[in-house]
Design a protein around this motif. Sequence first.
Motif, PDB file in Angstrom:
ATOM      1  N   PHE A 319      20.950  11.358  29.575  1.00  0.00           N
ATOM      2  CA  PHE A 319      20.490  11.163  28.199  1.00  0.00           C
ATOM      3  C   PHE A 319      19.707  12.433  27.858  1.00  0.00           C
ATOM      4  O   PHE A 319      18.649  12.682  28.417  1.00  0.00           O
ATOM      5  CB  PHE A 319      19.625   9.902  28.130  1.00  0.00           C
ATOM      6  N   ARG A 320      20.269  13.233  26.936  1.00  0.00           N
ATOM      7  CA  ARG A 320      19.596  14.491  26.548  1.00  0.00           C
ATOM      8  C   ARG A 320      18.513  14.159  25.523  1.00  0.00           C
ATOM      9  O   ARG A 320      18.763  14.177  24.312  1.00  0.00           O
ATOM     10  CB  ARG A 320      20.609  15.464  25.934  1.00  0.00           C
ATOM     11  N   THR A 321      17.303  13.877  25.996  1.00  0.00           N
ATOM     12  CA  THR A 321      16.273  13.346  25.082  1.00  0.00           C
ATOM     13  C   THR A 321      15.806  14.333  24.026  1.00  0.00           C
ATOM     14  O   THR A 321      15.204  13.930  23.033  1.00  0.00           O
ATOM     15  CB  THR A 321      15.032  12.878  25.870  1.00  0.00           C
ATOM     16  N   ILE A 355      17.635   9.234  32.436  1.00  0.00           N
ATOM     17  CA  ILE A 355      17.085   9.886  31.240  1.00  0.00           C
ATOM     18  C   ILE A 355      16.456  11.211  31.657  1.00  0.00           C
ATOM     19  O   ILE A 355      15.617  11.263  32.546  1.00  0.00           O
ATOM     20  CB  ILE A 355      16.041   8.977  30.550  1.00  0.00           C
ATOM     21  N   ARG A 356      16.917  12.258  31.011  1.00  0.00           N
ATOM     22  CA  ARG A 356      16.403  13.580  31.360  1.00  0.00           C
ATOM     23  C   ARG A 356      15.169  13.886  30.531  1.00  0.00           C
ATOM     24  O   ARG A 356      15.141  13.616  29.322  1.00  0.00           O
ATOM     25  CB  ARG A 356      17.487  14.629  31.084  1.00  0.00           C
ATOM     26  N   THR A 357      14.162  14.461  31.170  1.00  0.00           N
ATOM     27  CA  THR A 357      12.977  14.853  30.406  1.00  0.00           C
ATOM     28  C   THR A 357      13.366  16.029  29.506  1.00  0.00           C
ATOM     29  O   THR A 357      14.366  16.710  29.737  1.00  0.00           O
ATOM     30  CB  THR A 357      11.797  15.234  31.335  1.00  0.00           C
ATOM     31  N   ILE A 475      24.344  17.932  39.075  1.00  0.00           N
ATOM     32  CA  ILE A 475      24.689  19.348  38.906  1.00  0.00           C
ATOM     33  C   ILE A 475      25.011  19.626  37.441  1.00  0.00           C
ATOM     34  O   ILE A 475      25.947  19.033  36.879  1.00  0.00           O
ATOM     35  CB  ILE A 475      25.891  19.743  39.791  1.00  0.00           C
ATOM     36  N   GLY A 476      24.229  20.479  36.834  1.00  0.00           N
ATOM     37  CA  GLY A 476      24.453  20.862  35.424  1.00  0.00           C
ATOM     38  C   GLY A 476      25.316  22.112  35.419  1.00  0.00           C
ATOM     39  O   GLY A 476      24.799  23.233  35.456  1.00  0.00           O
ATOM     40  N   THR A 477      26.611  21.919  35.377  1.00  0.00           N
ATOM     41  CA  THR A 477      27.502  23.077  35.533  1.00  0.00           C
ATOM     42  C   THR A 477      27.447  24.024  34.331  1.00  0.00           C
ATOM     43  O   THR A 477      27.736  25.210  34.471  1.00  0.00           O
ATOM     44  CB  THR A 477      28.959  22.609  35.739  1.00  0.00           C
ATOM     45  N   ASN A 478      27.066  23.503  33.172  1.00  0.00           N
ATOM     46  CA  ASN A 478      27.039  24.392  31.997  1.00  0.00           C
ATOM     47  C   ASN A 478      26.060  25.540  32.227  1.00  0.00           C
ATOM     48  O   ASN A 478      26.376  26.702  31.997  1.00  0.00           O
ATOM     49  CB  ASN A 478      26.604  23.620  30.745  1.00  0.00           C
ATOM     50  N   ASP A 479      24.866  25.173  32.655  1.00  0.00           N
ATOM     51  CA  ASP A 479      23.880  26.225  32.911  1.00  0.00           C
ATOM     52  C   ASP A 479      24.124  26.916  34.240  1.00  0.00           C
ATOM     53  O   ASP A 479      23.833  28.104  34.377  1.00  0.00           O
ATOM     54  CB  ASP A 479      22.462  25.639  32.851  1.00  0.00           C
ATOM     55  N   ASP A 488      25.909  34.244  28.522  1.00  0.00           N
ATOM     56  CA  ASP A 488      25.246  33.380  27.547  1.00  0.00           C
ATOM     57  C   ASP A 488      26.269  32.361  27.040  1.00  0.00           C
ATOM     58  O   ASP A 488      27.278  32.738  26.435  1.00  0.00           O
ATOM     59  CB  ASP A 488      24.724  34.268  26.410  1.00  0.00           C
ATOM     60  N   ARG A 489      26.004  31.099  27.299  1.00  0.00           N
ATOM     61  CA  ARG A 489      27.001  30.074  26.942  1.00  0.00           C
ATOM     62  C   ARG A 489      27.184  29.920  25.439  1.00  0.00           C
ATOM     63  O   ARG A 489      28.120  29.251  24.994  1.00  0.00           O
ATOM     64  CB  ARG A 489      26.657  28.730  27.606  1.00  0.00           C
ATOM     65  N   THR A 490      26.282  30.501  24.635  1.00  0.00           N
ATOM     66  CA  THR A 490      26.430  30.373  23.182  1.00  0.00           C
ATOM     67  C   THR A 490      27.078  31.620  22.560  1.00  0.00           C
ATOM     68  O   THR A 490      27.272  31.673  21.357  1.00  0.00           O
ATOM     69  CB  THR A 490      25.055  30.179  22.505  1.00  0.00           C
TER      70      THR A 490
HETATM   71  C1  PEP Z   1      24.210  21.519  32.079  1.00  0.00           C
HETATM   72  O1  PEP Z   1      23.551  22.548  31.993  1.00  0.00           O
HETATM   73  O2  PEP Z   1      25.325  21.454  32.647  1.00  0.00           O
HETATM   74  C2  PEP Z   1      23.703  20.271  31.482  1.00  0.00           C
HETATM   75  C3  PEP Z   1      24.290  19.131  31.684  1.00  0.00           C
HETATM   76  O3  PEP Z   1      22.629  20.371  30.654  1.00  0.00           O
HETATM   77  P1  PEP Z   1      22.727  20.951  29.161  1.00  0.00           P
HETATM   78  O4  PEP Z   1      24.186  21.115  28.827  1.00  0.00           O
HETATM   79  O5  PEP Z   1      22.054  19.991  28.278  1.00  0.00           O
HETATM   80  O6  PEP Z   1      22.017  22.251  29.281  1.00  0.00           O
END
Ligand code: PEP
Length: 594
Positions: A319-321, A355-357, A475-479, A488-490
């Motif tokens: 949950f991305r609070t 739930i993620r802080t 594991i937050g693979t995006n970051d 930079d993912r954006t």
């Molecule tokens: C991630 O980094 O993979 C992740 C789940 O967190 P967020 O996309 O919200 O940075």
Amino acid sequence: MNHPLDAQEADAAAARSMRMSFTMHGIGASDGIAIGPAHLVSYATLEVAQYLVPAHELENERRRFLGALASVREELSELRASIPAAAPQEFGAFIDVHQMILADATLSLAPLDLIASQQCNAEWALKLQLDQLLEQFDTIDDAYLRERKGDILQVVERVMKALSGKPGYIPRPAPGSARPILVAHDLSPADMIQFKHAAFAGFLTDLGGSTSHTAIVARSLAIPAIVALHRARDLIRENDQLIIDGTLGVVIVNPDPAVLAEYRLRQEALGIERAKLQRLASTPAKTIDGTPIELLGNIEGPDDAAEVRLNGGMGIGLFRTEFLFMNRDELPGEDEQFEAYRAVARAMDGLPVTIRTLDIGADKTLRGDGNRSSANPALGLRAIRYCLADPPLFHTQLRALLRASVHGTLNILVPMLSTKQELLQTLNAVARARASLVEEGVTLPARVAIGGMVEIPAAAIALDMFIKHLDFLSIGTNDLIQYTLAIDRTDDTVAHLYDPLHPAIIGLIAGVAQQAARANVPVAVCGEMAGDVDLTRLLIGLGLRGLSMHPAFLLEVKQRILKTQLSEISALARRIARTRDPDRVRRLVEKLNS
Ligand code: PEP
Ligand code: MG
């Protein structure tokens, strides 16, 4: 340098002037086909969308304009206050001039009249006033005054930019008519989340990558989306007919009737496929050889929990609070947060809810945090660093989480851990929040599981540092990809380098899965890789037994799991993790999926 898109753009511009059909290519950010009229969202440019605001929306439009003026006023005051004492005097004078321009009735009051009397959108009203002013300037001989023209443009740019942070009215389609497709230069995650309940069919942006938070929110709207189109906002006009294919990243503007008919057929076929998948909602997710895989949903707000259940999710994995905290002037207090967390716990009815802080920072900003920005915000005060730097904010959230934990199976997840000190400080903060509640006589469960996100390479490499203090890992693979590959993912200009199959990434994921298994700590993946059906076999073959994704992907991933014999793919997955040649990795992943 000749931009590779120049030829394509020149063709498109020529075609547009004749209202012919043309095609643009970007990066597909959310699958599916959408067909509808373009609606342009304005941004910080003086070429603005012009549309009529319906009478019942005029008050909102007025407030939107006043809000933008207020935030620019604040911005300029902050700028004024932050001028170093040693700076030349002209700096201050320059900002004073901008403040005066902003306060001038031509720009601050007259647009309000235009909104009310002509039903213009705020950007259009401001642009009309600007044009009038600029015309007067062109007749002035005095060089000093002529220079002020640049100042006026800068101030108006600022207001336009502030308006783009609060995109305007989105036309509600008349019954039976096609839903519009949003076309923007860029949209922040905060903009995107505001569109959650608006009826539109898809979105296109010039900037962005496929794992930017804007794209993630777009996927959560379950509508086709394409990013990194570079010039879509310039080349597409309001009400142009659009077909967007979010899977291939293709936009067709003003299509021929035959093309349109073909896409309508494809759209229908996709709908039928989706309806078939729905039959799997209550089937347990396990491989042919009987290994259960926990499929969980990622959500941005309590309302999203329903979709997770609808698609057979066995809990909330993320949950991305932070989305509760965005688009507002006052932060949510403890009670408001408690209610949101409790609502999710209740909606999931005993199923696990992680739930993620608060993960604020980088592309997810709070209103009023503009002055906190740094040159590299993704490497700055973000996520757990932000919370530890603001103890009252963190304490409030932790209290709300602990209070809500009574109402379900609630786990707390800590984002962006990079040092042991951060983790220990966090555990301390949780203990303090718990003690404060106990002191007030609040009854809490004896334990609330606390997990850590592995999304910074340091955490993956030195996992030992954390693992003994944590109940689970995610594991937050995006970051993890962003920080490991320094992409930079954006940023659309480096989006082609963002590669989940990079040997370094697969190696890190495999290593975390192995260490977690040895330490007997459950580990899931909650980044976008978890929802990519082409990576499902790789991930479970590497030992992952929990995948958390946007609910729209749950059934397709489940279908792949149901067709997988784990004993057949595990050795190949481990071989992939040892392979260092990227082409070979790709070939082996194809083999894994065949
Ligand atoms: C991630 O980094 O993979 C992740 C789940 O967190 P967020 O996309 O919200 O940075
Ligand atoms: Mg992250």
